[in-house]
Design a protein around this motif. Structure first.
Motif, mmCIF file in Angstrom:
data_model
loop_
_atom_site.group_PDB
_atom_site.id
_atom_site.type_symbol
_atom_site.label_atom_id
_atom_site.label_comp_id
_atom_site.label_asym_id
_atom_site.label_seq_id
_atom_site.Cartn_x
_atom_site.Cartn_y
_atom_site.Cartn_z
ATOM 1 N N ILE A 1 42.668 39.405 36.077
ATOM 2 C CA ILE A 1 42.281 38.093 35.548
ATOM 3 C C ILE A 1 41.446 37.327 36.573
ATOM 4 C CG2 ILE A 1 43.162 35.808 34.888
ATOM 5 C CD1 ILE A 1 45.633 37.359 33.692
ATOM 6 N N TYR A 2 41.911 37.280 37.807
ATOM 7 C CA TYR A 2 41.215 36.504 38.837
ATOM 8 C C TYR A 2 39.921 37.175 39.295
ATOM 9 C CZ TYR A 2 44.851 33.051 38.922
ATOM 10 O OH TYR A 2 45.698 32.034 38.559
ATOM 11 N N TYR A 3 39.886 38.513 39.328
ATOM 12 C CA TYR A 3 38.624 39.186 39.641
ATOM 13 C C TYR A 3 37.583 38.868 38.566
ATOM 14 C CZ TYR A 3 40.838 41.930 43.368
ATOM 15 O OH TYR A 3 41.480 42.325 44.509
ATOM 16 N N ASN A 4 38.018 38.811 37.330
ATOM 17 C CA ASN A 4 37.094 38.445 36.249
ATOM 18 C C ASN A 4 36.564 37.023 36.420
ATOM 19 O OD1 ASN A 4 36.442 40.484 34.210
ATOM 20 N ND2 ASN A 4 38.655 40.656 33.998
ATOM 21 N N TYR A 5 37.405 36.091 36.863
ATOM 22 C CA TYR A 5 36.929 34.731 37.148
ATOM 23 C C TYR A 5 35.817 34.768 38.203
ATOM 24 C CZ TYR A 5 41.063 32.575 34.887
ATOM 25 O OH TYR A 5 42.021 32.174 34.002
ATOM 26 N N CYS A 6 36.008 35.594 39.213
ATOM 27 C CA CYS A 6 35.047 35.663 40.322
ATOM 28 C C CYS A 6 33.696 36.214 39.901
ATOM 29 C CB CYS A 6 35.622 36.505 41.453
ATOM 30 S SG CYS A 6 37.069 35.759 42.213
ATOM 31 N N LEU A 7 33.652 36.949 38.808
ATOM 32 C CA LEU A 7 32.381 37.491 38.324
ATOM 33 C C LEU A 7 31.415 36.383 37.899
ATOM 34 C CD1 LEU A 7 33.552 40.576 36.232
ATOM 35 C CD2 LEU A 7 32.669 40.542 38.578
ATOM 36 N N TYR B 1 36.012 29.584 43.883
ATOM 37 C CA TYR B 1 35.868 31.002 43.568
ATOM 38 C C TYR B 1 36.390 31.878 44.710
ATOM 39 C CZ TYR B 1 33.408 30.189 39.212
ATOM 40 O OH TYR B 1 33.097 29.833 37.933
ATOM 41 N N SER B 2 36.207 31.428 45.939
ATOM 42 C CA SER B 2 36.765 32.171 47.075
ATOM 43 C C SER B 2 38.286 32.202 46.997
ATOM 44 C CB SER B 2 36.326 31.535 48.399
ATOM 45 O OG SER B 2 34.947 31.697 48.586
ATOM 46 N N GLU B 3 38.867 31.106 46.568
ATOM 47 C CA GLU B 3 40.320 31.068 46.390
ATOM 48 C C GLU B 3 40.748 31.998 45.257
ATOM 49 O OE1 GLU B 3 42.701 29.813 48.355
ATOM 50 O OE2 GLU B 3 40.982 29.380 49.645
ATOM 51 N N LEU C 1 29.940 36.070 44.955
ATOM 52 C CA LEU C 1 31.104 36.954 45.026
ATOM 53 C C LEU C 1 31.052 38.081 44.000
ATOM 54 C CD1 LEU C 1 33.923 34.268 45.377
ATOM 55 C CD2 LEU C 1 32.873 35.623 47.189
ATOM 56 N N TYR C 2 30.018 38.085 43.180
ATOM 57 C CA TYR C 2 29.957 38.970 42.022
ATOM 58 C C TYR C 2 30.216 40.440 42.383
ATOM 59 C CZ TYR C 2 28.421 41.277 37.794
ATOM 60 O OH TYR C 2 28.375 42.058 36.678
ATOM 61 N N TRP C 3 29.445 41.010 43.291
ATOM 62 C CA TRP C 3 29.545 42.452 43.549
ATOM 63 C C TRP C 3 30.838 42.819 44.250
ATOM 64 C CZ3 TRP C 3 27.161 45.389 40.487
ATOM 65 C CH2 TRP C 3 25.929 45.009 39.956
ATOM 66 N N ASN C 4 31.315 41.953 45.096
ATOM 67 C CA ASN C 4 32.610 42.185 45.746
ATOM 68 C C ASN C 4 33.720 42.211 44.686
ATOM 69 O OD1 ASN C 4 34.740 42.361 47.554
ATOM 70 N ND2 ASN C 4 34.478 40.323 48.372
ATOM 71 N N ALA C 5 33.720 41.211 43.825
ATOM 72 C CA ALA C 5 34.726 41.147 42.753
ATOM 73 C C ALA C 5 34.550 42.298 41.766
ATOM 74 C CB ALA C 5 34.632 39.805 42.031
ATOM 75 N N TYR C 6 33.318 42.673 41.503
ATOM 76 C CA TYR C 6 33.031 43.761 40.567
ATOM 77 C C TYR C 6 33.645 45.066 41.078
ATOM 78 C CZ TYR C 6 30.235 46.396 37.165
ATOM 79 O OH TYR C 6 29.824 47.189 36.130
ATOM 80 N N TYR C 7 33.438 45.352 42.361
ATOM 81 C CA TYR C 7 34.010 46.565 42.956
ATOM 82 C C TYR C 7 35.536 46.525 42.889
ATOM 83 C CZ TYR C 7 36.038 49.516 46.531
ATOM 84 O OH TYR C 7 36.847 50.406 47.191
ATOM 85 N N LYS C 8 36.107 45.398 43.262
ATOM 86 C CA LYS C 8 37.558 45.281 43.265
ATOM 87 C C LYS C 8 38.134 45.375 41.853
ATOM 88 C CE LYS C 8 37.933 42.878 47.645
ATOM 89 N NZ LYS C 8 38.462 41.720 48.371
ATOM 90 N N LEU C 9 37.412 44.859 40.885
ATOM 91 C CA LEU C 9 37.852 44.979 39.495
ATOM 92 C C LEU C 9 37.782 46.434 39.031
ATOM 93 C CD1 LEU C 9 38.819 43.585 36.911
ATOM 94 C CD2 LEU C 9 36.414 43.148 36.350
#
Length: 188
Positions: free
Chosen positions: A60-66, A39-41, A71-79
């Motif tokens: 697409i990849y930010y959605n995978y990270c959710l 997930y970090s990758e 990593l959820y909140w970091n990816a959520y913000y970036k998405l």
């Protein structure tokens, strides 16, 4: 015969030892570390796509990270930020509102939401947020510049000039002063 039994036992022990060495013994938690690493990758790949302005791929990849709680909140913000850049205003607005519920004092989230409101022609909401940001963070000229821009787009030149004067007084070296001055003079 006794020698044969000893050889057989020695052979059996060596086979057992070799088979244990060739097959990895699972380490508790190792699977989770591998999953977290994957997930970090994904997050790194998304960030790279974002930096290359390949926002659809980053999305697409930010959605995978959710799917990863770490990593959820970091990816959520970036998405949410990606959606804003892609002009998916509705999705981005919803996400930034969720982020603000989680951290109501975060000026980055507020500023992003104000920008989204401005882009959706919801000037009243954008102005309200920018005024709050200006009040709470007096050392950031960007909020003033954005507020002036909204007033100019709304053709409220009185308010635009009022905040322009505040920008000029507080941040006389700001790079936007000349362009704002020219815009205001064009409107007169």
């Amino acid at each position: 015969m006794k020698a044969n039994i000893q050889l057989f036992v020695l052979y059996a022990i060596s086979v057992l030892f070799i088979s244990c060495v060739s097959k990895p013994i699972p380490i508790p938690g190792d699977r989770q570390n591998t999953i977290n690493s994957i997930y970090s990758e994904y997050l790194n790949i998304a960030d790279i796509y974002f930096s290359l302005e390949k926002y659809d791929k980053a999305e697409i990849y930010y959605n995978y990270c959710l799917e990863n709680k770490d990593l959820y909140w970091n990816a959520y913000y970036k998405l949410a930020r990606t959606y804003a850049i892609e002009k998916k205003w509705s999705e981005s607005e919803k996400m930034f509102n969720t982020l603000l519920k989680k951290d109501s004092s975060n000026n980055t989230f507020k500023s992003s939401l104000a920008y989204i409101y401005a882009m959706r022609n919801q000037s009243t909401k954008a102005i309200e947020i920018y005024k709050e940001l200006i009040e709470n963070q007096k050392d950031n000229p960007d909020y003033l510049v954005n507020l002036i821009s909204i007033y100019i787009s709304e053709k409220d030149y009185t308010q635009a000039e009022l905040y322009y004067n505040q920008l000029l007084e507080t941040f006389p070296d700001n790079k936007n002063i000349t362009s704002i001055k020219n815009l205001l003079e064009e409107q007169k």
